[in-house]
Each structure stands twice: as C-alpha cells, then as structure tokens.
Enzyme design. Sequence first.
Site, PDB file in Angstrom:
ATOM      1  N   ASN A 240      24.214  34.420  32.551  1.00 27.50           N
ATOM      2  CA  ASN A 240      24.811  33.109  32.261  1.00 27.50           C
ATOM      3  C   ASN A 240      25.453  33.152  30.884  1.00 27.50           C
ATOM      4  O   ASN A 240      25.055  33.960  30.041  1.00 27.50           O
ATOM      5  CB  ASN A 240      23.711  32.040  32.273  1.00 27.50           C
TER       6      ASN A 240
ATOM      7  N   MET B 285      26.654  24.073  36.957  1.00 21.48           N
ATOM      8  CA  MET B 285      25.823  22.991  36.427  1.00 21.48           C
ATOM      9  C   MET B 285      24.638  22.665  37.335  1.00 21.48           C
ATOM     10  O   MET B 285      24.340  21.504  37.578  1.00 21.48           O
ATOM     11  CB  MET B 285      26.689  21.731  36.229  1.00 21.48           C
ATOM     12  N   ARG B 286      23.972  23.688  37.814  1.00 20.41           N
ATOM     13  CA  ARG B 286      22.790  23.447  38.643  1.00 20.41           C
ATOM     14  C   ARG B 286      21.725  24.426  38.211  1.00 20.41           C
ATOM     15  O   ARG B 286      22.019  25.601  37.970  1.00 20.41           O
ATOM     16  CB  ARG B 286      23.117  23.763  40.103  1.00 20.41           C
TER      17      ARG B 286
ATOM     18  N   HIS C   5      26.299  30.591  27.609  1.00 17.33           N
ATOM     19  CA  HIS C   5      25.888  29.287  27.072  1.00 17.33           C
ATOM     20  C   HIS C   5      26.539  29.080  25.705  1.00 17.33           C
ATOM     21  O   HIS C   5      26.537  29.999  24.885  1.00 17.33           O
ATOM     22  CB  HIS C   5      24.350  29.266  26.954  1.00 17.33           C
TER      23      HIS C   5
ATOM     24  N   GLY D 146      36.495  26.422  34.854  1.00 22.15           N
ATOM     25  CA  GLY D 146      36.609  27.841  35.221  1.00 22.15           C
ATOM     26  C   GLY D 146      37.346  28.733  34.238  1.00 22.15           C
ATOM     27  O   GLY D 146      37.880  29.768  34.625  1.00 22.15           O
TER      28      GLY D 146
HETATM   29  C1  GRF Z   1      31.241  26.933  28.940  1.00 20.99           C
HETATM   30  O1  GRF Z   1      31.213  26.362  27.664  1.00 20.99           O
HETATM   31  C2  GRF Z   1      29.958  27.681  29.227  1.00 20.99           C
HETATM   32  O2  GRF Z   1      29.407  28.277  28.094  1.00 20.99           O
HETATM   33  C3  GRF Z   1      29.049  26.588  29.722  1.00 20.99           C
HETATM   34  O3  GRF Z   1      29.886  25.746  30.488  1.00 20.99           O
HETATM   35  C4  GRF Z   1      31.233  25.867  30.030  1.00 20.99           C
HETATM   36  C5  GRF Z   1      32.047  26.280  31.221  1.00 20.99           C
HETATM   37  O4  GRF Z   1      33.418  26.311  30.938  1.00 20.99           O
HETATM   38  N1  GRF Z   1      27.937  27.128  30.451  1.00 20.99           N
HETATM   39  P1  GRF Z   1      34.420  26.937  31.995  1.00 20.99           P
HETATM   40  O5  GRF Z   1      34.215  26.192  33.309  1.00 20.99           O
HETATM   41  O6  GRF Z   1      34.134  28.395  32.107  1.00 20.99           O
HETATM   42  O7  GRF Z   1      35.788  26.669  31.417  1.00 20.99           O
END
Ligand code: GRF
Length: 203
Positions: free
Chosen positions: A109, A92-93, A111, A14
């Site tokens: 989103n 993660m879904r 990435h 997070g």
């Molecule tokens: C980040 O690297 C984001 O780009 C990817 O998942 C990670 C999440 O990190 N989708 P966090 O939970 O915000 O620390």
Amino acid sequence: MAPFTLAVLVSGRGSNLQAIIDSIEKKDLPAEIGLVVSNVKDAYALERAQKQGIESIFMDPKSYPDRNSYEQALVERIQAKSVNLICLAGFMRVLGKHFIETFSGRIINIHPSLLPAFPGLNVQKRALEHGARFSGCTVHYVNEEVDGGPIILQTVVPIYDNDDEASLSERILEQEHIAYPEAIRLIIEGRLTLSGRRVLHGK
Ligand code: GRF
C-alpha cells in the site's frame, strides 16, 4: 520468463495507478498490470486503465451480502489472473483477515504520511494541525493493522509555514509517484527481506 503480474486496487483518481502504468511503459518496471479493481463505480482510475487496454472491473460491495463474500469474490478475481503482487493505490476499504492471509506478503500500500505517524484518514490535514515540520509518503506491506505493516520505502518532504492541505498533498503526491514504482521494482528484483517488522534492502 513469465511476466510479473500486478493487480491494482483503486477507489478514486488513480494517479498512483497512472505512475505505475507510466513506469511500465517506460520499461522502468518489468511488470504488467493484469487487473484493476475499483470498489467505486465512477472512479477515474477505471478510465485510466481502460484507456490503456488493461482489464478493469468495478466490484460493488453492495451487491454482496457481507464483507466476507465480497472479499472472497475479490480473491477469486485476483487468483484467476495469477497475480504476483497486489498494489493498493488509494483503495478506500480495509481488507479483512481472509484476503490478507490468502495473499500474505504479496500486498502493498502507499500512504501519504511518514508512518507510523498519522495512519488512517485526512493525514495531511492532521500533520499540519499537529505542527509537524516534515511529512512524506510510505510504501508498506499490508497486514491486518490499518497502515501498520512493515515499511518498504519512505520519502520525506518539508512542511512550510504557508502550506495548506492542498499544497502539502501535492508535494507528497509527487513523491508517491516516484516511490511506488520504485518499491514495486525492489520487490520484482527480489531485493527485500523481512526481518521481524523491518524490511531489509539487499544490494
Ligand atoms: C494517495 O495519496 C495515496 O497515498 C492514498 O490515497 C491517495 C490516492 O491517490 N492511499 P490516487 O488515487 O492514486 O491519485
């Protein structure tokens, strides 16, 4: 004026959620977070939200008979909060057609690669293995292609010879924490227009 309300969907640490919270606190972002949803019970992101007094819930995919009913429940929770924008932050879904169509154009989103290079998982590792000299992060609208929606913002970082997955991830993450609130701000200010698959930034 009604506040611009975000829902943030998370699964883990997070840190991007925290960056959004911090930008709101600093008044850099004229928004409020109405709801944080995690599909993982012990996600640290839930603690971050609770500390802030933000409504946060764990929705367990296993307690629904199938993907559609899970997503329908998710849609209802979000709709109950009159959310303007849904921010996936390490969620993660993969979201299905119904969810995406319901909130069409209102899901974004972040990435950790320069899309369309390296969509999917383990992307920093793959960028290193590939010998890329640059990587970075991308904020994009979410459509049904995984990591394939129109690109809102990108930030480039160099890849050095002595980088490993951890050092590269850290360099990218630092930029994510700047780019994500910035992309949300552009949306709130109504600065973005979609032209085909391009996102044009107005003045
Ligand atoms: C980040 O690297 C984001 O780009 C990817 O998942 C990670 C999440 O990190 N989708 P966090 O939970 O915000 O620390």
